[in-house]
Design a protein around this motif. Structure first.
Motif, mmCIF file in Angstrom:
data_model
loop_
_atom_site.group_PDB
_atom_site.id
_atom_site.type_symbol
_atom_site.label_atom_id
_atom_site.label_comp_id
_atom_site.label_asym_id
_atom_site.label_seq_id
_atom_site.Cartn_x
_atom_site.Cartn_y
_atom_site.Cartn_z
ATOM 1 N N PRO A 167 -10.638 2.196 9.366
ATOM 2 C CA PRO A 167 -10.486 1.023 8.501
ATOM 3 C C PRO A 167 -8.997 0.750 8.315
ATOM 4 N N LEU A 168 -8.646 -0.504 8.112
ATOM 5 C CA LEU A 168 -7.235 -0.824 7.890
ATOM 6 C C LEU A 168 -6.768 -0.270 6.548
ATOM 7 N N ALA A 169 -5.504 0.073 6.479
ATOM 8 C CA ALA A 169 -4.935 0.440 5.181
ATOM 9 C C ALA A 169 -4.926 -0.805 4.297
ATOM 10 N N ALA A 170 -5.089 -0.590 2.999
ATOM 11 C CA ALA A 170 -5.119 -1.730 2.076
ATOM 12 C C ALA A 170 -3.881 -2.600 2.250
ATOM 13 N N GLY A 171 -2.737 -1.977 2.502
ATOM 14 C CA GLY A 171 -1.496 -2.729 2.676
ATOM 15 C C GLY A 171 -1.560 -3.692 3.853
ATOM 16 N N ALA A 192 -7.741 -6.619 -1.104
ATOM 17 C CA ALA A 192 -7.572 -5.628 -0.039
ATOM 18 C C ALA A 192 -8.127 -4.279 -0.480
ATOM 19 N N SER A 193 -7.911 -3.947 -1.749
ATOM 20 C CA SER A 193 -8.377 -2.643 -2.211
ATOM 21 C C SER A 193 -9.903 -2.599 -2.266
ATOM 22 N N ARG A 201 -14.529 -8.376 5.414
ATOM 23 C CA ARG A 201 -15.133 -8.176 4.101
ATOM 24 C C ARG A 201 -14.239 -8.756 3.003
ATOM 25 N N ALA A 202 -12.932 -8.606 3.151
ATOM 26 C CA ALA A 202 -12.009 -9.153 2.152
ATOM 27 C C ALA A 202 -12.208 -10.658 2.011
ATOM 28 N N LEU A 272 -4.230 4.940 0.840
ATOM 29 C CA LEU A 272 -5.454 4.753 0.065
ATOM 30 C C LEU A 272 -5.928 3.302 0.071
ATOM 31 N N LEU A 273 -7.251 3.138 0.049
ATOM 32 C CA LEU A 273 -7.826 1.801 -0.085
ATOM 33 C C LEU A 273 -7.683 1.321 -1.527
#
Ligand SMILES: [Zn+2]
Length: 326
Positions: A167-171, A192-193, A201-202, A272-273
């Motif tokens: 999964p992509l990093a939240a950043g 994003a988080s 999904r975002a 972290l997400l």
């Protein structure tokens, strides 16, 4: 486009560039990972770089040459994306690929076939594709893109180089939302988080509603513990309050347990997400062992599957809450 336009996935990009530099690009790849995180975009980028007239020096597409422009416009004659037109990818679709492979690439580069949602191949299609994988040809590259690699036959898996995408990093998701969707930074980082690392999904989320929902859930998670059975019941009923939120709530729970695991190993908030909600992640990481967190992720996923199959919602959520190690 160039690899620099891809959000995240730096490890996968450097593996592909290294293969290009060493002239050891494979004949067949599987790109697997959560949906809507950029696997197909990277496959197209790779295809573009394979055909770019200026790629030799820096193992990347220039974005300017005639070949690159055709790729960008989706009109390059040697770059093909196959998508399921119905529920399945059928043998005729695969035969179409095989017919084209008998000719040399039209523009003298590499011919690239990207099969999106490759897990939708039915059995005859998969068997036909296996023949192609068993007799690779130097001019052609196959890239199977899938969020469900476990649905592909082992015989296919074993003949492809498998690149697994995280999964992509939240950043990275936040950067995408601000740069590509012109979203305000505060909204972007909150969404994003909540995205579980998926741009798709975002984009589906209602920002303000979800921010409030996650804040509620995060508070309950922080306070829930087995010594206080009421706290578990409250957590379950919060998740069950309305249909729309239940699945999202389970996804959010999953991300917190996942984050706590990552944080235990790395102590780095940037991975972290839920980086914007560090105290709760820290608290979970501090009071639970890795095994507990893995157990919790499995319990949440099992409940999600049961609900997908129409199990009784409140029973499932109550049972889940009491099985969690908190
Ligand atoms: Zn180019």
């Amino acid at each position: 486009m160039s690899f620099a336009n891809i959000y995240g996935h730096t490890k996968q990009i450097s593996m592909l560039q290294k293969a290009m530099a060493q002239k050891r690009v494979g004949h067949s790849y599987i790109f697997s990972g959560l949906s809507a995180i950029g696997k197909k975009t990277l496959a197209l980028e790779f295809a573009q770089a394979q055909n770019c007239e200026n790629a030799a020096l820096r193992q990347d597409a220039c974005g300017q040459c005639p070949s690159c422009r055709k790729t960008t416009h989706g009109s390059h004659p040697d770059i093909h994306v196959l998508q399921a037109q119905t529920q399945f990818i059928r043998i005729d679709d695969v035969r179409g690929i095989q017919d084209q492979m008998t000719f040399r690439p039209l523009e003298g580069g590499k011919r690239v076939f990207i099969i999106d949602e490759a897990d939708k191949m039915n059995e005859p299609a998969a068997n036909a594709l296996l023949k192609t994988l068993e007799e690779p040809s130097a001019d052609n590259i196959l890239i199977l893109v899938t969020a469900r690699p476990f649905r592909l036959p082992q015989t296919i898996l074993s003949r492809c180089r498998h690149l697994r995408f995280n999964p992509l990093a939240a950043g990275d998701v936040a950067r995408f939302l601000t740069e590509q969707k012109r979203m305000e930074p505060a909204h972007a980082s909150a969404l994003a988080s909540l995205s579980g690392g998926s741009i798709g999904r975002a984009l589906e989320l209602d920002a303000e509603d979800m921010i409030a929902f996650r804040a509620g859930l995060s508070g309950l998670l922080r306070d829930a513990g087995r010594r206080d059975p009421m706290s578990l019941i409250v957590l379950a009923s919060f998740l069950g309050q309305d249909k729309k939120h239940t699945q999202q709530g389970l996804s959010i729970l999953h991300t917190y347990f996942r984050d706590a695991l990552v944080y235990r190993e790395t102590a780095r908030a940037s991975m972290l997400l839920n980086a914007d909600d560090l105290p709760v992640v820290e608290s979970l990481a501090g009071r639970l062992e890795g095994d507990d967190l893995l157990h919790n992720i499995a319990v949440v996923e099992k409940s999600r599957q049961s609900l997908d199959m129409n199990a009784n919602k409140s029973l499932t959520l109550d049972a889940m809450a009491f099985k969690l190690h908190l």
